[in-house]
Design a protein around this motif. Structure first.
Motif, PDB file in Angstrom:
ATOM      1  N   SER A 236       0.566  -1.229   0.242  1.00  0.00           N
ATOM      2  CA  SER A 236       0.024  -0.529   0.340  1.00  0.00           C
ATOM      3  C   SER A 236       0.635   1.165  -0.063  1.00  0.00           C
ATOM      4  O   SER A 236       0.414   2.380   0.632  1.00  0.00           O
ATOM      5  CB  SER A 236      -1.414  -0.339   1.432  1.00  0.00           C
ATOM      6  N   ASP A 237       1.785   0.822  -0.222  1.00  0.00           N
ATOM      7  CA  ASP A 237       2.918   2.430  -0.193  1.00  0.00           C
ATOM      8  C   ASP A 237       3.666   2.686  -1.220  1.00  0.00           C
ATOM      9  O   ASP A 237       4.744   1.682  -1.522  1.00  0.00           O
ATOM     10  CB  ASP A 237       3.677   2.808   1.493  1.00  0.00           C
ATOM     11  N   ARG A 238       4.050   3.596  -2.176  1.00  0.00           N
ATOM     12  CA  ARG A 238       4.567   3.672  -3.293  1.00  0.00           C
ATOM     13  C   ARG A 238       6.331   3.987  -3.257  1.00  0.00           C
ATOM     14  O   ARG A 238       6.638   2.866  -3.340  1.00  0.00           O
ATOM     15  CB  ARG A 238       4.607   4.434  -4.041  1.00  0.00           C
ATOM     16  N   VAL A 239       6.466   4.322  -1.760  1.00  0.00           N
ATOM     17  CA  VAL A 239       8.113   4.610  -1.323  1.00  0.00           C
ATOM     18  C   VAL A 239       8.588   3.660  -1.075  1.00  0.00           C
ATOM     19  O   VAL A 239       9.699   3.236  -1.264  1.00  0.00           O
ATOM     20  CB  VAL A 239       8.218   6.069  -0.755  1.00  0.00           C
ATOM     21  N   ALA A 240       7.751   2.644  -0.527  1.00  0.00           N
ATOM     22  CA  ALA A 240       8.313   1.208   0.682  1.00  0.00           C
ATOM     23  C   ALA A 240       8.524   0.073  -0.693  1.00  0.00           C
ATOM     24  O   ALA A 240       9.418  -0.223  -0.274  1.00  0.00           O
ATOM     25  CB  ALA A 240       6.879   0.731   1.656  1.00  0.00           C
ATOM     26  N   ALA A 241       7.076   0.545  -1.587  1.00  0.00           N
ATOM     27  CA  ALA A 241       7.223  -0.597  -2.953  1.00  0.00           C
ATOM     28  C   ALA A 241       8.894  -0.108  -3.569  1.00  0.00           C
ATOM     29  O   ALA A 241       9.632  -1.061  -4.322  1.00  0.00           O
ATOM     30  CB  ALA A 241       6.061  -0.567  -4.205  1.00  0.00           C
ATOM     31  N   PHE A 242       9.160   1.445  -3.850  1.00  0.00           N
ATOM     32  CA  PHE A 242      10.078   1.451  -5.052  1.00  0.00           C
ATOM     33  C   PHE A 242      11.386   0.997  -3.487  1.00  0.00           C
ATOM     34  O   PHE A 242      12.851   0.434  -4.425  1.00  0.00           O
ATOM     35  CB  PHE A 242      10.201   3.114  -5.079  1.00  0.00           C
ATOM     36  N   ALA A 243      11.589   1.565  -2.269  1.00  0.00           N
ATOM     37  CA  ALA A 243      12.416   0.262  -1.857  1.00  0.00           C
ATOM     38  C   ALA A 243      12.813  -0.370  -1.750  1.00  0.00           C
ATOM     39  O   ALA A 243      14.256  -1.565  -1.546  1.00  0.00           O
ATOM     40  CB  ALA A 243      12.579   1.437  -0.035  1.00  0.00           C
ATOM     41  N   ALA A 244      11.932  -1.650  -1.882  1.00  0.00           N
ATOM     42  CA  ALA A 244      11.626  -3.027  -2.072  1.00  0.00           C
ATOM     43  C   ALA A 244      12.371  -3.280  -3.481  1.00  0.00           C
ATOM     44  O   ALA A 244      13.592  -4.449  -3.069  1.00  0.00           O
ATOM     45  CB  ALA A 244      10.630  -3.721  -1.708  1.00  0.00           C
ATOM     46  N   LEU A 245      12.355  -2.263  -4.688  1.00  0.00           N
ATOM     47  CA  LEU A 245      12.709  -2.815  -5.673  1.00  0.00           C
ATOM     48  C   LEU A 245      14.268  -2.744  -5.775  1.00  0.00           C
ATOM     49  O   LEU A 245      14.499  -3.159  -5.829  1.00  0.00           O
ATOM     50  CB  LEU A 245      12.370  -2.104  -6.709  1.00  0.00           C
ATOM     51  N   ARG A 246      14.279  -1.037  -5.428  1.00  0.00           N
ATOM     52  CA  ARG A 246      15.630  -1.100  -4.789  1.00  0.00           C
ATOM     53  C   ARG A 246      16.455  -2.201  -4.511  1.00  0.00           C
ATOM     54  O   ARG A 246      17.331  -2.286  -4.928  1.00  0.00           O
ATOM     55  CB  ARG A 246      15.856   0.665  -4.487  1.00  0.00           C
ATOM     56  N   ARG A 247      16.281  -2.554  -3.252  1.00  0.00           N
ATOM     57  CA  ARG A 247      17.064  -2.963  -2.387  1.00  0.00           C
ATOM     58  C   ARG A 247      17.032  -4.532  -3.328  1.00  0.00           C
ATOM     59  O   ARG A 247      18.132  -5.426  -3.071  1.00  0.00           O
ATOM     60  CB  ARG A 247      15.928  -3.929  -0.836  1.00  0.00           C
ATOM     61  N   TRP A 248      16.208  -5.275  -4.147  1.00  0.00           N
ATOM     62  CA  TRP A 248      15.784  -6.688  -4.857  1.00  0.00           C
ATOM     63  C   TRP A 248      17.194  -6.649  -5.711  1.00  0.00           C
ATOM     64  O   TRP A 248      17.679  -7.279  -6.293  1.00  0.00           O
ATOM     65  CB  TRP A 248      14.718  -6.487  -5.521  1.00  0.00           C
ATOM     66  N   LYS A 249      17.317  -5.585  -5.986  1.00  0.00           N
ATOM     67  CA  LYS A 249      18.240  -4.610  -7.278  1.00  0.00           C
ATOM     68  C   LYS A 249      20.057  -5.057  -6.788  1.00  0.00           C
ATOM     69  O   LYS A 249      20.379  -6.178  -7.197  1.00  0.00           O
ATOM     70  CB  LYS A 249      17.959  -3.679  -8.007  1.00  0.00           C
ATOM     71  N   ASP A 250      20.051  -4.047  -5.084  1.00  0.00           N
ATOM     72  CA  ASP A 250      21.646  -4.161  -4.881  1.00  0.00           C
ATOM     73  C   ASP A 250      21.698  -5.835  -4.727  1.00  0.00           C
ATOM     74  O   ASP A 250      22.771  -6.128  -4.690  1.00  0.00           O
ATOM     75  CB  ASP A 250      21.197  -3.752  -3.281  1.00  0.00           C
ATOM     76  N   GLY A 251      20.861  -6.563  -4.520  1.00  0.00           N
ATOM     77  CA  GLY A 251      21.016  -8.358  -3.955  1.00  0.00           C
ATOM     78  C   GLY A 251      20.960  -8.614  -5.402  1.00  0.00           C
ATOM     79  O   GLY A 251      21.555 -10.044  -5.049  1.00  0.00           O
ATOM     80  N   PHE A 252      20.471  -8.673  -7.051  1.00  0.00           N
ATOM     81  CA  PHE A 252      20.159  -9.351  -7.657  1.00  0.00           C
ATOM     82  C   PHE A 252      22.255  -9.859  -8.668  1.00  0.00           C
ATOM     83  O   PHE A 252      22.693  -9.007  -8.661  1.00  0.00           O
ATOM     84  CB  PHE A 252      19.705  -8.610  -8.655  1.00  0.00           C
ATOM     85  N   ALA A 253      21.590 -10.865  -8.541  1.00  0.00           N
ATOM     86  CA  ALA A 253      22.738 -11.644  -8.975  1.00  0.00           C
ATOM     87  C   ALA A 253      22.303 -12.785 -10.862  1.00  0.00           C
ATOM     88  O   ALA A 253      21.525 -12.999 -10.679  1.00  0.00           O
ATOM     89  CB  ALA A 253      23.610 -12.426  -8.693  1.00  0.00           C
ATOM     90  N   ALA A 254      22.923 -12.527 -11.641  1.00  0.00           N
ATOM     91  CA  ALA A 254      22.097 -12.762 -12.950  1.00  0.00           C
ATOM     92  C   ALA A 254      22.573 -14.093 -13.116  1.00  0.00           C
ATOM     93  O   ALA A 254      23.575 -14.574 -13.041  1.00  0.00           O
ATOM     94  CB  ALA A 254      22.473 -11.640 -13.963  1.00  0.00           C
TER      95      ALA A 254
END
Length: 254
Positions: A236-254
């Motif tokens: 329900s929170d777009r800023v929190a969703a954005f933060a989660a997306l950025r965290r996901w990217k930070d830990g992402f390995a292709a």
């Protein structure tokens, strides 16, 4: 105006925007050698634009000022950049003739990060990348989301000129987040072909980024659903969703 990306360091771009006579603004010279080589081939630097203080964006300035001591250097009012001759802030308009640029404050990657918009080009440093955005070294998720929201309102034909060649790696993450996006699929295929032949993937139109970049599409149902599937509490929170997306990217390995 003639735009050129000069490769620097491991994956940086130094941008030059020149008139027909070769007079040019230089954006984020992380090292001097590519600019000096371009000058030996006919480029005439007239001003330097700096988006933020990181060494890979400002490291070449002292050597350039040794060769051209009267160069104007525009950048944020940040004591970590000691080569700025004209400190600028949000809403300022600069006129290093014959150019005109509006200064936009875009905090997130750093707290004092700025961008320059003019002549159909957006020099955005490490705030917006093709298919990605910068890491949050100093700012908050709300800062970065606000900056990206602001950049997204610029005309669709604006050419995004960012600081690094990260597009292929960003595409791998974006395809995981938004696999059903046909515009993203086309952009990914285009990027693969460009890199296979040694071409830069930049500049790219802002319209294309709005269609493909998950960090500009945090309100798109497919992107939001992918984030919420990983972290239901951010629904329900777009800023929190954005933060989660950025965290996901930070830990992402292709």
């Amino acid at each position: 105006m003639h735009l050129r990306a000069l490769s620097a360091l491991s994956d940086n771009y130094i941008w030059t925007l020149a008139d027909d006579a070769g007079n040019a603004v230089i954006v984020d010279p992380g090292e001097a050698a590519p600019v000096l080589a371009a000058a030996d081939a006919g480029l005439s630097p007239r001003a330097i634009l700096l988006t933020h203080h990181h060494p890979d964006h400002v490291g070449g300035v002292p050597a350039l000022l040794q060769r051209w001591p009267t160069l104007q250097v525009y950048g944020p009012a940040d004591p970590r950049i000691d080569t700025v001759t004209h400190a600028v802030a949000d809403g300022d308009v600069i006129h290093p003739a014959p150019w005109r640029f509006e200064v936009l404050a875009v905090p997130g990657h750093t707290v004092s990060h700025i961008a320059f918009h003019g002549h159909g080009h957006l020099f955005c440093g490490d705030t917006l990348f093709s298919l990605g955005c910068g890491r949050l070294f100093e700012g908050t998720p709300g800062d970065m989301l606000g900056s990206l929201d602001r950049l997204a309102t610029l005309p669709a034909e604006t050419l995004v000129c960012c600081g690094h060649e990260y597009t292929l790696a960003n595409a791998a993450f974006a395809r995981v987040v938004d696999p059903g996006n046909p515009a993203l699929q086309r952009r990914h295929e285009e990027v693969i072909a460009m890199r296979d032949t040694g071409y830069p993937t930049l500049p790219v139109s802002l319209g294309d980024e709005r269609a493909c970049n998950p960090f500009l599409r945090i309100d798109a149902p497919a992107v939001r659903d992918a984030v919420v599937a990983r972290e239901p509490a951010v629904a329900s929170d777009r800023v929190a969703a954005f933060a989660a997306l950025r965290r996901w990217k930070d830990g992402f390995a292709a």
